[in-house]
Design an enzyme around this catalytic site. Structure first.
Site, PDB file in Angstrom:
ATOM      1  N   GLY A  11     -75.885  42.106  21.007  1.00  0.00           N
ATOM      2  CA  GLY A  11     -77.242  42.316  20.485  1.00  0.00           C
ATOM      3  C   GLY A  11     -78.280  41.817  21.475  1.00  0.00           C
ATOM      4  NE  ARG A  72     -73.486  45.197  18.718  1.00  0.00           N
ATOM      5  CZ  ARG A  72     -73.889  43.966  18.508  1.00  0.00           C
ATOM      6  NH1 ARG A  72     -73.175  42.934  18.919  1.00  0.00           N
ATOM      7  NH2 ARG A  72     -75.011  43.723  17.869  1.00  0.00           N
ATOM      8  CG  ASP A 103     -69.746  34.487  18.902  1.00  0.00           C
ATOM      9  OD1 ASP A 103     -70.100  35.689  18.904  1.00  0.00           O
ATOM     10  OD2 ASP A 103     -69.529  33.842  17.865  1.00  0.00           O
ATOM     11  CB  THR A 126     -77.851  35.765  20.025  1.00  0.00           C
ATOM     12  OG1 THR A 126     -78.007  36.049  18.621  1.00  0.00           O
ATOM     13  CG2 THR A 126     -77.380  34.331  20.138  1.00  0.00           C
ATOM     14  CG  ASP A 128     -78.158  36.289  14.996  1.00  0.00           C
ATOM     15  OD1 ASP A 128     -79.179  36.671  14.398  1.00  0.00           O
ATOM     16  OD2 ASP A 128     -77.234  37.053  15.319  1.00  0.00           O
ATOM     17  CG  ASP A 130     -74.877  33.327  16.138  1.00  0.00           C
ATOM     18  OD1 ASP A 130     -75.312  33.391  17.303  1.00  0.00           O
ATOM     19  OD2 ASP A 130     -74.300  34.276  15.577  1.00  0.00           O
ATOM     20  NE  ARG A 172     -73.712  37.319  14.509  1.00  0.00           N
ATOM     21  CZ  ARG A 172     -72.674  37.345  15.339  1.00  0.00           C
ATOM     22  NH1 ARG A 172     -71.846  38.355  15.310  1.00  0.00           N
ATOM     23  NH2 ARG A 172     -72.476  36.373  16.196  1.00  0.00           N
TER      24      ARG A 172
HETATM   25  P1  ADP Z   1     -72.282  39.242  20.883  1.00  0.00           P
HETATM   26  O1  ADP Z   1     -71.958  39.044  22.325  1.00  0.00           O
HETATM   27  O2  ADP Z   1     -73.757  39.290  20.633  1.00  0.00           O
HETATM   28  O3  ADP Z   1     -71.514  38.297  20.002  1.00  0.00           O
HETATM   29  P2  ADP Z   1     -70.412  41.351  20.204  1.00  0.00           P
HETATM   30  O4  ADP Z   1     -69.543  40.479  19.384  1.00  0.00           O
HETATM   31  O5  ADP Z   1     -70.675  42.741  19.751  1.00  0.00           O
HETATM   32  O6  ADP Z   1     -71.836  40.725  20.481  1.00  0.00           O
HETATM   33  O7  ADP Z   1     -69.750  41.408  21.640  1.00  0.00           O
HETATM   34  C1  ADP Z   1     -70.357  42.144  22.683  1.00  0.00           C
HETATM   35  C2  ADP Z   1     -69.303  42.776  23.536  1.00  0.00           C
HETATM   36  O8  ADP Z   1     -68.461  41.760  24.114  1.00  0.00           O
HETATM   37  C3  ADP Z   1     -68.320  43.674  22.789  1.00  0.00           C
HETATM   38  O9  ADP Z   1     -68.826  44.963  22.561  1.00  0.00           O
HETATM   39  C4  ADP Z   1     -67.145  43.682  23.739  1.00  0.00           C
HETATM   40  O10 ADP Z   1     -67.407  44.514  24.838  1.00  0.00           O
HETATM   41  C5  ADP Z   1     -67.120  42.242  24.232  1.00  0.00           C
HETATM   42  N1  ADP Z   1     -66.228  41.433  23.375  1.00  0.00           N
HETATM   43  C6  ADP Z   1     -66.447  40.988  22.117  1.00  0.00           C
HETATM   44  N2  ADP Z   1     -65.378  40.325  21.628  1.00  0.00           N
HETATM   45  C7  ADP Z   1     -64.444  40.358  22.590  1.00  0.00           C
HETATM   46  C8  ADP Z   1     -63.091  39.866  22.702  1.00  0.00           C
HETATM   47  N3  ADP Z   1     -62.516  39.207  21.711  1.00  0.00           N
HETATM   48  N4  ADP Z   1     -62.434  40.093  23.857  1.00  0.00           N
HETATM   49  C9  ADP Z   1     -63.019  40.757  24.862  1.00  0.00           C
HETATM   50  N5  ADP Z   1     -64.277  41.254  24.838  1.00  0.00           N
HETATM   51  C10 ADP Z   1     -64.980  41.064  23.724  1.00  0.00           C
END
Ligand code: ADP
Length: 320
Positions: A11, A72, A103, A126, A128, A130, A172
């Site tokens: 995000g 994403r 995260d 972010t 959030d 968080d 969230r």
């Molecule tokens: P944020 O980084 O804001 O938490 P997301 O959880 O959507 O947002 O994660 C962003 C991107 O990071 C995902 O679309 C993916 O490309 C990568 N990502 C998320 N989780 C994992 C994971 N467990 N292992 C590897 N890459 C990940």
């Protein structure tokens, strides 16, 4: 260390541009080459990579969003996709990566470091707030200002119409935005993910306060707790006053970053480059008690919990 790259992932948040700018300019000042990767891990996989210079990041410190774009890209969870990404980075001669995101993005960065020895540093981007291991994330303060501004506007019209307003706020599973907005917006009720929500209790409290002479009410609630439009209907049916829900949604993610976020992003971006130059990898940057800090990414995600700001919730309850 000669060439580093930077990407934004997950995000978006106001201040991400200021963070990119800080990474680019502090790296250039150290004589490094800097590459921008567009659209997060997706752009890494599809090789959307461009060399940046100091003018690539001119005039972006004031701009919300991220000029590199974000995405994403769930496929990044697959080891073979990450292997191809590491290969692409190496094909450009890039030897370290700064990832600005949440995260999920951190986990991806850590895996690149663990599986391919590729040095990555994570910056918390972010709204959030968080992410463990930091008191503040880049974008949070700006989003808070946006939420409070919206609440102020809703107060004017709620008060004029003796209306009950419910405002759904992002965050969230973290209540920071909601409780802080509740205090700054002078809201009567704050409903947060860390405390069990009882619709019945809320309605009874509102009924009592209206019997005591209140004419309107502002309720803030974190997203993902309940259907706020249904909640509005249920309150109106019992209390009698018109009740409306407003979902602030992505409005909170946009706008020019406030000074706090610009400064935080600038400090963290410069610090990330410093850490890479010292040979650190798989680390995430935070600010704790005004000091820049860094933690192991996995330790931060798995072991550090963001503390629930119970004291803020108590204050908001006392002042209603
Ligand atoms: P944020 O980084 O804001 O938490 P997301 O959880 O959507 O947002 O994660 C962003 C991107 O990071 C995902 O679309 C993916 O490309 C990568 N990502 C998320 N989780 C994992 C994971 N467990 N292992 C590897 N890459 C990940």
């Amino acid at each position: 260390l000669k060439k580093i790259a930077v990407l934004t992932s997950g995000g978006d948040a106001p201040g991400m541009n200021a963070a990119i700018r800080a990474v680019v300019r502090s790296a250039l000042a150290e004589g490094l080459e800097v590459y921008g990767i567009y659209d997060g891990y997706l752009g890494l996989y599809t090789n959307k990579i461009e060399k940046l210079n100091r003018y690539s990041v001119s005039d972006i410190i004031t701009k919300g969003g991220t000029f590199l774009g974000s995405a994403r890209f769930p496929a990044f969870k697959k080891p073979e996709v990450r292997a191809k990404c590491a290969e692409i980075l190496r094909s450009h001669g890039i030897d370290a990566l700064v990832v600005i995101g949440g995260d999920g993005s951190y986990t991806g960065a850590k895996l690149l470091t663990e599986e391919h020895g590729f040095p990555c540093i994570g910056l918390p981007g972010t709204i959030d707030n968080d992410i463990p291991g930091t008191d503040y994330t880049i974008g949070y303060q700006t989003a808070l200002e946006t939420a409070v501004d919206a609440i102020d506007r809703l107060r004017d019209t709620s008060s004029s119409h003796h209306r009950i307003s419910i405002v759904e706020i992002m965050g969230r599973h973290c209540s920071d935005l909601t409780v802080s907005a509740a205090i700054a917006g002078g809201c009567e009720y704050a409903i947060v993910p860390e405390v069990n929500f009882s619709k019945e209790e809320l309605i009874q409290q509102i009924e009592r306060s209206f019997q005591d002479g209140k004419h309107h009410a502002l309720i803030v609630i974190t997203e993902l707790i309940t259907d706020v439009h249904q909640l509005a209907k249920d309150i109106e049916a019992r209390v009698g006053n018109e009740t409306r829900a407003t979902v602030l949604g992505h409005v909170q993610r946009g706008g020019s970053p406030c000074a706090f976020d610009r400064i935080l992003a600038s400090r963290m971006g410069a610090y990330a480059v410093e850490l890479l130059l010292k040979g650190e990898k798989g680390r995430c940057v935070g600010i704790q008690r005004e000091e820049l800090v860094h933690h192991d990414i996995i330790e931060a995600i798995d072991k550090m919990r963001r503390p629930f700001k119970a004291e803020l919730l108590e204050v908001s309850k006392k002042l209603f």
